[in-house]
Design a protein around this motif. Sequence first.
Motif, short mmCIF file in Angstrom:
data_model
loop_
_atom_site.label_atom_id
_atom_site.label_comp_id
_atom_site.label_asym_id
_atom_site.label_seq_id
_atom_site.Cartn_x
_atom_site.Cartn_y
_atom_site.Cartn_z
N UNK A 88 15.58 -1.50 67.51
CA UNK A 88 16.39 -0.96 68.59
C UNK A 88 16.23 -1.75 69.88
N UNK A 89 15.06 -2.37 70.05
CA UNK A 89 14.79 -3.16 71.26
C UNK A 89 15.64 -4.42 71.33
N UNK A 90 16.03 -4.94 70.17
CA UNK A 90 16.74 -6.22 70.16
C UNK A 90 18.24 -6.11 69.95
N UNK A 91 18.73 -4.90 69.68
CA UNK A 91 20.15 -4.74 69.32
C UNK A 91 21.09 -5.30 70.37
N UNK A 92 20.79 -5.07 71.64
CA UNK A 92 21.69 -5.55 72.71
C UNK A 92 21.55 -7.04 72.96
N UNK A 93 20.49 -7.65 72.43
CA UNK A 93 20.28 -9.09 72.64
C UNK A 93 20.97 -9.94 71.57
N UNK A 94 21.42 -9.31 70.50
CA UNK A 94 22.01 -10.04 69.39
C UNK A 94 23.43 -10.48 69.72
N UNK A 95 23.77 -11.70 69.35
CA UNK A 95 25.13 -12.21 69.47
C UNK A 95 25.85 -11.89 68.16
N UNK A 96 26.61 -10.82 68.15
CA UNK A 96 27.25 -10.37 66.91
C UNK A 96 28.37 -11.29 66.45
N UNK A 97 28.85 -12.15 67.33
CA UNK A 97 29.83 -13.16 66.92
C UNK A 97 29.20 -14.12 65.91
N UNK A 98 27.89 -14.39 66.07
CA UNK A 98 27.21 -15.26 65.12
C UNK A 98 27.24 -14.64 63.72
N UNK A 99 26.97 -13.35 63.65
CA UNK A 99 27.00 -12.66 62.35
C UNK A 99 28.42 -12.60 61.82
N UNK A 100 29.37 -12.27 62.69
CA UNK A 100 30.77 -12.16 62.27
C UNK A 100 31.30 -13.50 61.76
N UNK A 101 30.89 -14.58 62.37
CA UNK A 101 31.38 -15.91 61.99
C UNK A 101 30.61 -16.54 60.84
N UNK A 102 29.45 -15.96 60.50
CA UNK A 102 28.66 -16.47 59.39
C UNK A 102 28.22 -15.30 58.49
N UNK A 103 29.18 -14.59 57.89
CA UNK A 103 28.82 -13.42 57.10
C UNK A 103 27.94 -13.80 55.90
N UNK A 104 26.86 -13.08 55.74
CA UNK A 104 25.97 -13.30 54.60
C UNK A 104 25.19 -12.03 54.35
N UNK A 105 24.54 -11.95 53.23
CA UNK A 105 23.78 -10.76 52.86
C UNK A 105 22.70 -10.47 53.90
N UNK A 106 22.63 -9.20 54.33
CA UNK A 106 21.56 -8.73 55.20
C UNK A 106 20.92 -7.53 54.53
N UNK A 107 19.58 -7.51 54.40
CA UNK A 107 18.90 -6.58 53.50
C UNK A 107 17.65 -5.98 54.15
N UNK A 108 17.51 -4.66 54.10
CA UNK A 108 16.32 -3.99 54.61
C UNK A 108 16.57 -2.49 54.76
N UNK A 109 15.59 -1.75 55.22
CA UNK A 109 15.76 -0.31 55.46
C UNK A 109 14.73 0.16 56.49
N UNK A 110 14.54 1.46 56.59
CA UNK A 110 13.60 2.06 57.54
C UNK A 110 14.01 1.72 58.97
N UNK A 111 13.16 1.05 59.76
CA UNK A 111 13.52 0.72 61.13
C UNK A 111 14.72 -0.23 61.19
N UNK A 112 14.98 -0.92 60.10
CA UNK A 112 16.12 -1.85 60.04
C UNK A 112 17.43 -1.07 60.12
N UNK A 113 17.37 0.26 59.93
CA UNK A 113 18.56 1.10 60.03
C UNK A 113 19.34 0.84 61.32
N UNK A 114 18.62 0.66 62.43
CA UNK A 114 19.33 0.44 63.70
C UNK A 114 20.18 -0.82 63.62
#
Length: 307
Positions: A88-114
Amino acid sequence: MRVAPRKLERGDAVGVIAPASPPVAERLDKAVEYLKELGLRVKLGRAVGKRCGYLAGTDEERVNDLHEMFQDPDVKAVICACGGYGTGRIAERIDYDIIRNHPKIFWGYSDITFLHIAIQQCTGMITFHGPMLSSDIGKEDVHPLTKRSFQQLFHSMTLSLTEDVSPLETIVKGKAKGRLIGGNLALLVTTLGTPFEIDTREKLLFIEDIDEEPYRIDRMLNHLKMAGKLSDAAGVLLCDFHDCIPKKRDESLMLKDIIQDYIVPEGKPALSGFKIGHSSPNIAIPIGAEGVLDADKKQLVIEPGVS
């Protein structure tokens, strides 16, 4: 818009990051060997071995690892080492355009829920709520079905979860369909009122948790209810609530009482008993994929999470 990442092939590289707390080194080493047995090459993030209190490095270091793995053309999947606290501390720091432009598998759970919720809200990319390396695969007694969950990454397979995996209980009869959304209940509640607030409208909401006393589950479900998240959902999947029993109070409501108070009155098809989350086995499911919940037949069918 829903985006399904590409499936893995033997020989592909996967990136391992720790966006929350630091992993147990010995367990991580063991889990990395398992990934290699699957025919994968493994790249470790720069911050995986770092420590900053209860975090695996500073916020900046953990965000940089995530950005680098998504931007690396050689990396085909990003797998989280463990949960704990910190996404949750890093969510606002992420550049989501990077993820949108490079879609790939993202895997995890628990705190990764955020991060799952944030990625869903910002990109529409399907992600995987699945067992992690240090937390699950690196343990001595890993259930075979937990390991088998990783096969979803290599094959475009439809999942069918029935009582063949675990006993299921119909809480509210009926049939519902929609995209899957959800995860750890405590983390879902922390998204409320933020730019990444979970959207449950016409979706199948799944929830799980660990070591939370019934009064805390009560408080969190009440929060979701008052925020309209239960009434907005098309259906509800009650997954594993490991060790969520009374500990501090001589008198307490039990989990089943709380489910009756919050889930049943909504009248949405609901099924409980799924081994998803802090459980053994820990079955992976694709968040954002289309699913059909049949509470009468005690079955959940989910479309493939990869293309």
